[in-house]
Scaffold this active site. Structure first.
Site, PDB file in Angstrom:
ATOM      1  N   GLY B  90      12.713  27.741  -6.198  1.00  0.00           N
ATOM      2  CA  GLY B  90      11.437  27.436  -6.839  1.00  0.00           C
ATOM      3  C   GLY B  90      11.644  27.569  -8.330  1.00  0.00           C
ATOM      4  CB  SER B 122      17.564  26.790  -5.630  1.00  0.00           C
ATOM      5  OG  SER B 122      17.215  26.033  -6.744  1.00  0.00           O
ATOM      6  CB  ALA B 123      14.989  30.202  -8.184  1.00  0.00           C
ATOM      7  CG  HIS B 159      19.392  22.002  -7.580  1.00  0.00           C
ATOM      8  ND1 HIS B 159      19.043  21.513  -6.348  1.00  0.00           N
ATOM      9  CD2 HIS B 159      18.686  23.160  -7.733  1.00  0.00           C
ATOM     10  CE1 HIS B 159      18.150  22.327  -5.773  1.00  0.00           C
ATOM     11  NE2 HIS B 159      17.920  23.331  -6.598  1.00  0.00           N
ATOM     12  CD  GLU B 194      20.789  18.721  -4.758  1.00  0.00           C
ATOM     13  OE1 GLU B 194      20.868  17.656  -4.125  1.00  0.00           O
ATOM     14  OE2 GLU B 194      19.772  19.065  -5.388  1.00  0.00           O
TER      15      GLU B 194
END
Lengths: 237, 237
Positions: B90, B122-123, B159, B194
């Protein structure tokens, strides 16, 4: 008597640095002999003097001299005495960091509010908004605040990009990111596409360039503003 | 006895949430019945409970129960007592902001250092690095610091995207942004594409997934690390 040009980008594809804006800048800076350049955003990490040379070269074409703020002993004095400002793009975090470190953000704001013409591109445009919270830049330094000059009553998202429906990349689109901003904040955000700019005369703000801009407000659908739109209080509410 | 899975993304194109990682997660979380989920990053601004439902649904497929940290009265206690962690993606600024606001970043770090398995996407992966300074996210909130957990001796760019030579957009490429970071910072940065992830067992870190990762070090040319590379001290120097 505020006067600003707030541009999404310095350079459009296939054209030289500032080239697409020179006709506009000739008019905007008529009667101006020397501009104070603020190179703090250091695109690609280039030095202040390299960056200033680039600005000097572009403005020489319209017979305007450029001085870098780093060429002065006292940056506050440089701002106090300047007849016009140009803040170039690069990294917005580092630009804002240096504006605070050199303690010049308040004096720059008050000089522009008093009528000294200001031209910004990209990061130099982001700082005209209320906060820098809609930059696309990487947070490579930690500035003491995200608050910026608030010379316009909304934030800028420069280099605004429409979602690419063919993309297989799972990173967030620009629109998703701005919608996330509005979960936490009220400030309207204007997505300025490359080749677009705002012309601010006093409290009148007009969208210029060929493309529409995309306006995001909390709790509302995003809307397209056609070029030449006057952005008023009611546009933003 | 540190054990982590640090993934670039939760979702690869054309597949469901966490789906590509489930075989790996089945092994990684064998003997684990319940995972503590940290939903602070709120992708798209969704609520903690909506986000936790999504994680519950994915982990139900491998018979693991998920509890959201917001379901506990005391988030510190929730972390102290957890048998495994998952931090979802997020907005990294909001994730880090909440980790500080809830005063849980230190206890989370020390629990993972003591051997409680940690999975991030991700985050949730960015915060395993030394700082969050290589996030791609928009700075929609101002966290009290950009320092993160330092569970690995470098930063993550999740990413990671290669430059698109056909693009007419004048915004910076990811590589340019990371090079700008190295004008101001020394920390190595790993661009995780990714579908790639890191498997950390104690001090051994291995690149997994089909693609190579791109390693950026200050003052050096970026290099490609093939999958299955063991990332050691000498790899980073």
């Amino acid at each position: 008597m505020k006067r600003l040009i707030v541009a999404s980008t310095s350079t459009v594809h296939g054209s030289g640095y500032l080239e697409y804006l020179l006709p506009e800048l000739t008019v905007f800076f008529s009667n101006i002999e020397t501009i104070l350049f603020i190179p703090y955003a250091r695109p690609g990490g280039i030095s202040y003097s390299e960056y200033t040379s680039k600005a000097k070269e572009a403005f020489a074409k319209i017979n305007i001299e450029v001085k870098g703020i780093h060429e002065f002993d006292n940056p506050k004095e440089a701002i106090s005495e300047a007849k016009a400002f140009f803040t170039g793009g690069g990294n917005t975090f580092e630009l804002v960091n240096q504006l605070y470190k050199n303690d010049v953000i308040d004096i720059l704001r008050s000089r522009v509010e008093s009528g000294i013409p200001y031209f910004g591109t990209s990061a130099g445009s982001n700082i005209c908004g209320i906060t820098m919270m809609n930059t696309n830049d990487m947070p490579i330094v930690y500035p003491p605040s995200f608050d910026t000059m608030g010379l316009i009553p909304f934030n800028i998202n420069a280099h605004y990009l429409d979602p690419d429906p063919s993309s297989k990349h799972m990173g967030e689109t620009r629109e998703t990111r701005i919608k996330e901003f509005h979960v936490f904040n009220e400030t309207p955000v204007l997505g300025l596409r490359e080749g677009s700019w705002l012309e601010v005369f006093n409290n009148e703000t007009k969208l210029k360039g060929e493309l529409p801009a995309r306006l995001f407000r909390k709790g509302r659908e995003a809307v397209e503003l056609p070029t030449e739109t006057k952005i008023r209080r009611e546009t933003l509410s």
